[in-house]
Scaffold this motif. Sequence first.
Motif, PDB file in Angstrom:
ATOM      1  N   ARG A  64      -2.689  -2.767  14.699  1.00 21.83           N
ATOM      2  CA  ARG A  64      -1.547  -3.649  14.471  1.00 21.83           C
ATOM      3  C   ARG A  64      -1.975  -4.919  13.745  1.00 21.83           C
ATOM      4  N   ASN A  65      -3.176  -5.428  14.048  1.00 23.80           N
ATOM      5  CA  ASN A  65      -3.629  -6.692  13.493  1.00 23.80           C
ATOM      6  C   ASN A  65      -4.379  -6.541  12.180  1.00 23.80           C
ATOM      7  N   ARG A  66      -4.681  -5.307  11.790  1.00 26.10           N
ATOM      8  CA  ARG A  66      -5.538  -5.118  10.631  1.00 26.10           C
ATOM      9  C   ARG A  66      -4.936  -5.698   9.343  1.00 26.10           C
ATOM     10  N   PRO A  67      -3.634  -5.513   9.038  1.00 24.19           N
ATOM     11  CA  PRO A  67      -3.087  -6.136   7.824  1.00 24.19           C
ATOM     12  C   PRO A  67      -3.292  -7.645   7.800  1.00 24.19           C
ATOM     13  N   GLN A  68      -3.127  -8.305   8.975  1.00 22.11           N
ATOM     14  CA  GLN A  68      -3.351  -9.748   9.048  1.00 22.11           C
ATOM     15  C   GLN A  68      -4.821 -10.074   8.784  1.00 22.11           C
ATOM     16  N   SER A  87      -6.247   1.880   3.934  1.00 22.65           N
ATOM     17  CA  SER A  87      -5.219   2.773   3.422  1.00 22.65           C
ATOM     18  C   SER A  87      -4.270   2.004   2.511  1.00 22.65           C
ATOM     19  N   LYS A  88      -3.460   2.760   1.766  1.00 23.12           N
ATOM     20  CA  LYS A  88      -2.462   2.140   0.902  1.00 23.12           C
ATOM     21  C   LYS A  88      -1.474   1.328   1.737  1.00 23.12           C
ATOM     22  N   GLY A  89      -1.093   1.865   2.886  1.00 24.32           N
ATOM     23  CA  GLY A  89      -0.151   1.153   3.737  1.00 24.32           C
ATOM     24  C   GLY A  89      -0.695  -0.185   4.206  1.00 24.32           C
ATOM     25  N   THR A  90      -1.972  -0.207   4.615  1.00 23.93           N
ATOM     26  CA  THR A  90      -2.585  -1.466   5.074  1.00 23.93           C
ATOM     27  C   THR A  90      -2.677  -2.464   3.934  1.00 23.93           C
ATOM     28  N   ALA A  91      -3.048  -1.984   2.727  1.00 19.96           N
ATOM     29  CA  ALA A  91      -3.147  -2.872   1.568  1.00 19.96           C
ATOM     30  C   ALA A  91      -1.800  -3.513   1.271  1.00 19.96           C
ATOM     31  N   ARG A  92      -0.754  -2.705   1.313  1.00 23.00           N
ATOM     32  CA  ARG A  92       0.572  -3.245   1.012  1.00 23.00           C
ATOM     33  C   ARG A  92       1.055  -4.209   2.098  1.00 23.00           C
ATOM     34  N   GLU A  93       0.755  -3.886   3.359  1.00 20.55           N
ATOM     35  CA  GLU A  93       1.137  -4.789   4.455  1.00 20.55           C
ATOM     36  C   GLU A  93       0.408  -6.126   4.327  1.00 20.55           C
ATOM     37  N   ALA A  94      -0.883  -6.084   3.972  1.00 20.14           N
ATOM     38  CA  ALA A  94      -1.657  -7.315   3.808  1.00 20.14           C
ATOM     39  C   ALA A  94      -1.083  -8.163   2.683  1.00 20.14           C
ATOM     40  N   LEU A  95      -0.709  -7.521   1.576  1.00 21.73           N
ATOM     41  CA  LEU A  95      -0.113  -8.258   0.463  1.00 21.73           C
ATOM     42  C   LEU A  95       1.242  -8.834   0.861  1.00 21.73           C
ATOM     43  N   ARG A  96       1.984  -8.104   1.699  1.00 24.86           N
ATOM     44  CA  ARG A  96       3.271  -8.624   2.178  1.00 24.86           C
ATOM     45  C   ARG A  96       3.062  -9.864   3.044  1.00 24.86           C
ATOM     46  N   PRO A 124      -7.131  -8.272  -7.259  1.00 20.29           N
ATOM     47  CA  PRO A 124      -7.449  -6.891  -7.632  1.00 20.29           C
ATOM     48  C   PRO A 124      -6.228  -5.986  -7.460  1.00 20.29           C
ATOM     49  N   GLN A 125      -6.185  -4.937  -8.246  1.00 21.65           N
ATOM     50  CA  GLN A 125      -5.096  -3.976  -8.119  1.00 21.65           C
ATOM     51  C   GLN A 125      -5.167  -3.300  -6.749  1.00 21.65           C
ATOM     52  N   GLU A 126      -4.052  -2.681  -6.367  1.00 22.54           N
ATOM     53  CA  GLU A 126      -3.944  -2.056  -5.056  1.00 22.54           C
ATOM     54  C   GLU A 126      -5.067  -1.051  -4.796  1.00 22.54           C
ATOM     55  N   HIS A 127      -5.377  -0.212  -5.802  1.00 21.60           N
ATOM     56  CA  HIS A 127      -6.422   0.794  -5.598  1.00 21.60           C
ATOM     57  C   HIS A 127      -7.791   0.155  -5.430  1.00 21.60           C
ATOM     58  N   GLN A 128      -7.987  -1.022  -6.070  1.00 27.61           N
ATOM     59  CA  GLN A 128      -9.253  -1.730  -5.899  1.00 27.61           C
ATOM     60  C   GLN A 128      -9.366  -2.302  -4.484  1.00 27.61           C
ATOM     61  N   LEU A 129      -8.257  -2.853  -3.977  1.00 27.67           N
ATOM     62  CA  LEU A 129      -8.257  -3.360  -2.606  1.00 27.67           C
ATOM     63  C   LEU A 129      -8.573  -2.238  -1.624  1.00 27.67           C
ATOM     64  N   MET A 130      -7.977  -1.087  -1.842  1.00 28.72           N
ATOM     65  CA  MET A 130      -8.203   0.052  -0.951  1.00 28.72           C
ATOM     66  C   MET A 130      -9.674   0.462  -0.952  1.00 28.72           C
ATOM     67  N   LYS A 184      -7.830 -14.131   1.570  1.00 24.47           N
ATOM     68  CA  LYS A 184      -7.746 -15.589   1.431  1.00 24.47           C
ATOM     69  C   LYS A 184      -9.144 -16.210   1.345  1.00 24.47           C
ATOM     70  N   ASP A 185     -10.061 -15.732   2.202  1.00 27.09           N
ATOM     71  CA  ASP A 185     -11.437 -16.235   2.145  1.00 27.09           C
ATOM     72  C   ASP A 185     -12.055 -15.936   0.787  1.00 27.09           C
ATOM     73  N   TRP A 186     -11.795 -14.745   0.270  1.00 28.02           N
ATOM     74  CA  TRP A 186     -12.334 -14.346  -1.022  1.00 28.02           C
ATOM     75  C   TRP A 186     -11.771 -15.217  -2.143  1.00 28.02           C
ATOM     76  N   ILE A 187     -10.479 -15.535  -2.078  1.00 30.68           N
ATOM     77  CA  ILE A 187      -9.860 -16.415  -3.070  1.00 30.68           C
ATOM     78  C   ILE A 187     -10.567 -17.766  -3.087  1.00 30.68           C
ATOM     79  N   THR A 188     -10.837 -18.296  -1.892  1.00 36.15           N
ATOM     80  CA  THR A 188     -11.523 -19.588  -1.791  1.00 36.15           C
ATOM     81  C   THR A 188     -12.944 -19.496  -2.328  1.00 36.15           C
ATOM     82  N   ASP A 189     -13.670 -18.464  -1.934  1.00 37.62           N
ATOM     83  CA  ASP A 189     -15.065 -18.305  -2.365  1.00 37.62           C
ATOM     84  C   ASP A 189     -15.177 -18.166  -3.873  1.00 37.62           C
TER      85      ASP A 189
END
Length: 266
Positions: free
Chosen positions: A22-26, A60-69, A48-54, A33-38
Amino acid sequence: MKSLATIPSPKRPRTASGAWKRNRPQAVAEAIKDWITDRGLVPGDRLPQEHQLMANLDISKGTAREALRVLETQGLIRTRTGPGGGAFITAVPEDHAGALLANHFFFKDISIADIYELRISLEPQLVAELAPNVTDAQIEALRKCMSAYTAPPTSIEEERKQRVAELEFHEVLANFSSNPLLGFTCGFLVRLLKDLTVCKKIYEQPNPELRERGVSYQQQLIEALSCREAETARAVMQAHMYAAQRMMLAQEAQVTKGFLSIAEGQ
């Protein structure tokens, strides 16, 4: 766009397996966010594109999209579809951040006294820091703001609008602060004050003394800022806040008394 590097995978917290899912997208959003700062990325840079994040995060694709949301809800990114689309970093608008913070206080009993306790401490410091480096354009912006309420109101509705404009004068001041945290806090307190139900009731009542005192102090403040006199500006703002606090609390008591009288008569 700045070069991209692999985003480190978020560390798995010591929680039950279900909680981790449940907490993984967060957690992924925090890793991004840490990567953006670094990487020193700024608004306008693309993630990065969705496939790169994955691939980089082994998600998974679902987790990547939830994190972006999650990041989009926080106002940190916006997504675009079509050619050249993707997720782009954005600066969180101040009104968006203020609205989110206001939601935290939605069910808390914030009072006029609570707000003025902080305004008395913070706004004198804000103008004292601003005075030495205030620009002529900023002073002119404050004068322009005051032009909305220098003449006495001709109706209750006009008086209410003038009271709101007087508060907006302080929001303009807050926006001029070189200390972003101080400026945001002072502006947020003013917005809270405008949104309080009891304040809206107060602004519906005629109160020429409150308006005249406010106009007088603001004129004195502009004069002190024009002369770049930090301590004079601090003293004027402090006196302004104390006077406003006394009158607003007195008005609050009158409004509350009126409510009680109506309730008792029913």
